[in-house]
Design a protein around this motif. Structure first.
Motif, PDB file in Angstrom:
ATOM      1  N   PRO A 142     -10.515  -0.596   9.220  1.00  0.00           N
ATOM      2  CA  PRO A 142     -10.542   0.744   8.600  1.00  0.00           C
ATOM      3  C   PRO A 142      -9.718   0.817   7.324  1.00  0.00           C
ATOM      4  CG  PRO A 142      -9.207   0.782  10.589  1.00  0.00           C
ATOM      5  CD  PRO A 142      -9.915  -0.536  10.572  1.00  0.00           C
ATOM      6  N   ALA A 143      -8.666  -0.014   7.213  1.00  0.00           N
ATOM      7  CA  ALA A 143      -7.878  -0.019   5.973  1.00  0.00           C
ATOM      8  C   ALA A 143      -8.718  -0.545   4.813  1.00  0.00           C
ATOM      9  CB  ALA A 143      -6.628  -0.877   6.157  1.00  0.00           C
ATOM     10  N   GLN A 144      -9.483  -1.607   5.066  1.00  0.00           N
ATOM     11  CA  GLN A 144     -10.348  -2.145   4.018  1.00  0.00           C
ATOM     12  C   GLN A 144     -11.437  -1.141   3.651  1.00  0.00           C
ATOM     13  OE1 GLN A 144     -10.073  -5.319   2.349  1.00  0.00           O
ATOM     14  NE2 GLN A 144     -11.406  -4.087   1.050  1.00  0.00           N
ATOM     15  N   GLU A 145     -11.959  -0.441   4.651  1.00  0.00           N
ATOM     16  CA  GLU A 145     -12.989   0.563   4.394  1.00  0.00           C
ATOM     17  C   GLU A 145     -12.448   1.713   3.545  1.00  0.00           C
ATOM     18  OE1 GLU A 145     -13.957   1.328   8.405  1.00  0.00           O
ATOM     19  OE2 GLU A 145     -14.835  -0.661   8.684  1.00  0.00           O
ATOM     20  N   ALA A 146     -11.210   2.145   3.840  1.00  0.00           N
ATOM     21  CA  ALA A 146     -10.593   3.213   3.039  1.00  0.00           C
ATOM     22  C   ALA A 146     -10.406   2.767   1.601  1.00  0.00           C
ATOM     23  CB  ALA A 146      -9.248   3.610   3.658  1.00  0.00           C
ATOM     24  N   LEU A 147      -9.991   1.508   1.420  1.00  0.00           N
ATOM     25  CA  LEU A 147      -9.809   0.966   0.075  1.00  0.00           C
ATOM     26  C   LEU A 147     -11.144   0.882  -0.660  1.00  0.00           C
ATOM     27  CD1 LEU A 147      -7.719  -0.307  -1.882  1.00  0.00           C
ATOM     28  CD2 LEU A 147      -8.266  -2.520  -0.858  1.00  0.00           C
ATOM     29  N   GLY A 175      -3.336  -4.327  -7.656  1.00  0.00           N
ATOM     30  CA  GLY A 175      -4.352  -5.171  -7.043  1.00  0.00           C
ATOM     31  C   GLY A 175      -5.516  -4.347  -6.548  1.00  0.00           C
ATOM     32  N   THR A 176      -6.592  -5.032  -6.234  1.00  0.00           N
ATOM     33  CA  THR A 176      -7.795  -4.341  -5.754  1.00  0.00           C
ATOM     34  C   THR A 176      -8.187  -4.782  -4.351  1.00  0.00           C
ATOM     35  OG1 THR A 176      -9.177  -6.016  -6.840  1.00  0.00           O
ATOM     36  CG2 THR A 176      -8.711  -3.996  -8.079  1.00  0.00           C
ATOM     37  N   ARG A 177      -7.548  -5.847  -3.860  1.00  0.00           N
ATOM     38  CA  ARG A 177      -7.832  -6.325  -2.507  1.00  0.00           C
ATOM     39  C   ARG A 177      -6.717  -5.893  -1.569  1.00  0.00           C
ATOM     40  NH1 ARG A 177      -7.985 -11.488  -4.728  1.00  0.00           N
ATOM     41  NH2 ARG A 177      -6.495 -12.087  -3.100  1.00  0.00           N
ATOM     42  N   LEU A 178      -7.061  -5.716  -0.303  1.00  0.00           N
ATOM     43  CA  LEU A 178      -6.081  -5.266   0.675  1.00  0.00           C
ATOM     44  C   LEU A 178      -4.938  -6.264   0.812  1.00  0.00           C
ATOM     45  CD1 LEU A 178      -5.293  -3.161   2.814  1.00  0.00           C
ATOM     46  CD2 LEU A 178      -6.643  -4.462   4.474  1.00  0.00           C
ATOM     47  N   MET A 232       2.072  -7.229  -2.347  1.00  0.00           N
ATOM     48  CA  MET A 232       2.901  -6.578  -3.363  1.00  0.00           C
ATOM     49  C   MET A 232       3.855  -5.569  -2.727  1.00  0.00           C
ATOM     50  SD  MET A 232       2.175  -7.906  -6.251  1.00  0.00           S
ATOM     51  CE  MET A 232       2.813  -6.738  -7.446  1.00  0.00           C
ATOM     52  N   ALA A 233       3.376  -4.850  -1.697  1.00  0.00           N
ATOM     53  CA  ALA A 233       4.245  -3.905  -1.007  1.00  0.00           C
ATOM     54  C   ALA A 233       5.354  -4.629  -0.255  1.00  0.00           C
ATOM     55  CB  ALA A 233       3.421  -3.044  -0.052  1.00  0.00           C
ATOM     56  N   VAL A 234       5.041  -5.814   0.308  1.00  0.00           N
ATOM     57  CA  VAL A 234       6.067  -6.616   0.990  1.00  0.00           C
ATOM     58  C   VAL A 234       7.142  -7.043   0.006  1.00  0.00           C
ATOM     59  CG1 VAL A 234       6.505  -8.817   2.140  1.00  0.00           C
ATOM     60  CG2 VAL A 234       4.568  -7.414   2.855  1.00  0.00           C
ATOM     61  N   ARG A 235       6.735  -7.486  -1.179  1.00  0.00           N
ATOM     62  CA  ARG A 235       7.711  -7.889  -2.198  1.00  0.00           C
ATOM     63  C   ARG A 235       8.586  -6.704  -2.602  1.00  0.00           C
ATOM     64  NH1 ARG A 235       4.354 -11.673  -6.515  1.00  0.00           N
ATOM     65  NH2 ARG A 235       3.412 -13.097  -4.991  1.00  0.00           N
ATOM     66  N   ALA A 236       7.976  -5.564  -2.740  1.00  0.00           N
ATOM     67  CA  ALA A 236       8.750  -4.373  -3.097  1.00  0.00           C
ATOM     68  C   ALA A 236       9.721  -4.004  -1.984  1.00  0.00           C
ATOM     69  CB  ALA A 236       7.806  -3.216  -3.388  1.00  0.00           C
ATOM     70  N   LYS A 237       9.290  -4.183  -0.721  1.00  0.00           N
ATOM     71  CA  LYS A 237      10.182  -3.909   0.415  1.00  0.00           C
ATOM     72  C   LYS A 237      11.381  -4.850   0.395  1.00  0.00           C
ATOM     73  CE  LYS A 237       9.731  -6.067   3.980  1.00  0.00           C
ATOM     74  NZ  LYS A 237      10.340  -7.262   4.627  1.00  0.00           N
ATOM     75  N   LYS A 238      11.141  -6.128   0.092  1.00  0.00           N
ATOM     76  CA  LYS A 238      12.236  -7.093   0.005  1.00  0.00           C
ATOM     77  C   LYS A 238      13.209  -6.706  -1.107  1.00  0.00           C
ATOM     78  CE  LYS A 238       9.645 -11.012   1.887  1.00  0.00           C
ATOM     79  NZ  LYS A 238       9.049 -12.354   1.596  1.00  0.00           N
TER      80      LYS A 238
END
Length: 388
Positions: free
Chosen positions: A229-234, A356-359, A365-371
């Motif tokens: 569903p995450a890919q579908e929302a994207l 980015g355009t892929r999930l 990228m969000a993981v890097r930002a979290k780090k």
């Protein structure tokens, strides 16, 4: 309306209500991830018979009663529930039109004798087939239209393939019930155990599928249930030229919570954080326990600025958590945030198409930002760097 019709309608309605009563779901209600209530309903077994042999007002009245019963049971969203009920009403009207515009209705209500020739019997079978086809076609087409408006093409095909086989079986049983009721209304209750067995089989399969896609501790989606569903929302947002924002959240110093409170206390912290995520998110947002103390939130149709507001709202809500947790090996109960240090969370944000355009790209990228948020002192929200 003659006595025979009243008798058939009364027995049919009582059988339908008995089926509904004995197949009530007593499980916990989870928020649907597909956003609609278009699942195949086994009440079609009775509604096909009602559409064919009863006045249309009676058939639609029975539909409303059964759907109201189901609404109270599952607690569906009113708009989605109204849409599904309207779809079924159109199916009932389609089947009623076939019966009323052909000799079928007179045959089923004994207004005229059943055909006694081979050609006549073939005609009867053909009309019964047309009756079932009208109900099935209306249900399938309208469900596809509604589903397509809320899901991607891939999701629509997957959902419809899984529903069609069940719909065919339900319609065939409905046609058998229609024929049996025409022979004698006393036969109609014999279909109650058949309908109950089919409904319970469907319920069991749904529970098993639901459990396979959800984290048992928190009730949030796990990766298996989250990624499609995450890919579908994207995909939907990309097709409409909208942004999708992803939050990757990680509890700070969770090992210390486990050391101080034990694993059971740590679980209580995780459940409280999951509940906070649900309270601070919107109906269409997707929540996932990514693993351990990590969570992912997909915010459809949300730009970076809006996503930052949501993330900071979550961060502040977690920081102000006030829950009671029992200290391991003791009867003492601690107020988290009062008797202990506050619970905090670090969140990284990435948004399409900027990051980015892929999930998988957005999650990374969000993981890097979290780090970066962790390295920057924890208890903060950090936006991913473009082009990183």
């Amino acid at each position: 309306m003659n006595f025979s019709t009243v008798t058939s309608g009364t027995v049919l309605s009582a059988s339908a209500l008995a089926h509904a009563f004995f197949t009530r779901s007593r499980g916990a209600k989870r928020r649907a991830t597909d956003g609609n209530d278009q699942a195949v309903d086994q009440s079609a077994i009775w509604l096909i018979t009602a559409a064919a042999a009863l006045p249309v007002v009676w058939a639609l009245g029975l539909l409303l009663i059964l759907r109201s019963f189901r609404w109270r049971d599952i607690g569906a969203h009113p708009c989605a529930f109204a849409s599904a009920t309207s779809t079924t009403a159109v199916s009932v009207l389609a089947a009623h039109t076939v019966a009323a515009s052909t000799p079928l209705r007179d045959w089923l209500t004994r207004g005229s004798a059943w055909p006694d020739t081979t050609l006549g019997r073939f005609h009867l079978v053909a009309l019964l087939t047309a009756l079932g086809a009208a109900y099935f076609t209306a249900q399938a087409l309208l469900t596809r239209i509604v589903t397509a408006s809320t899901s991607s093409a891939r999701a629509t095909e997957t959902m419809m393939r899984s529903a069609h086989d069940l719909m065919v079986v339900t319609v065939l049983i409905g046609l058998a019930a229609t024929t049996a009721t025409a022979v004698s209304p006393l036969i109609t209750p014999a279909f109650i155990p058949i309908a109950i067995h089919l409904s319970r089989l469907v319920q069991t399969n749904r529970v098993l599928g639901d459990d396979a896609n959800h984290d048992p501790l928190m009730g949030l989606l796990n990766r298996r249930g989250f990624l499609p569903p995450a890919q579908e929302a994207l995909d939907r947002d990309a097709a409409a030229g909208r942004s999708t924002t992803i939050l990757f959240a990680d509890l700070d110093n969770f090992k210390r919570w486990n050391d101080d409170l034990g694993e059971l206390g740590g679980d209580e912290i995780l459940k409280a954080v999951a509940a906070t995520l649900e309270q601070e998110s919107r109906v269409d947002d997707l929540l996932c326990r990514w693993g351990g103390e990590e969570f992912v939130v997909v915010l459809p149709d949300t730009d970076l600025k809006q996503g930052l507001e949501v993330a900071d709202r979550i961060r502040r809500a977690v920081e102000h958590l006030d829950i009671l947790v029992q200290r391991p090996g003791s009867l003492e109960r601690l107020h988290i945030g009062r008797d202990t240090h506050p619970c905090t969370i670090s969140i990284g944000i990435a948004s399409s198409p900027a990051h980015g355009t892929r999930l998988d790209e957005l999650v990374e990228m969000a993981v890097r930002a979290k780090k970066a948020a962790k390295a920057g002192g924890r208890n903060r929200v950090t936006i991913a760097q473009e082009g990183a």
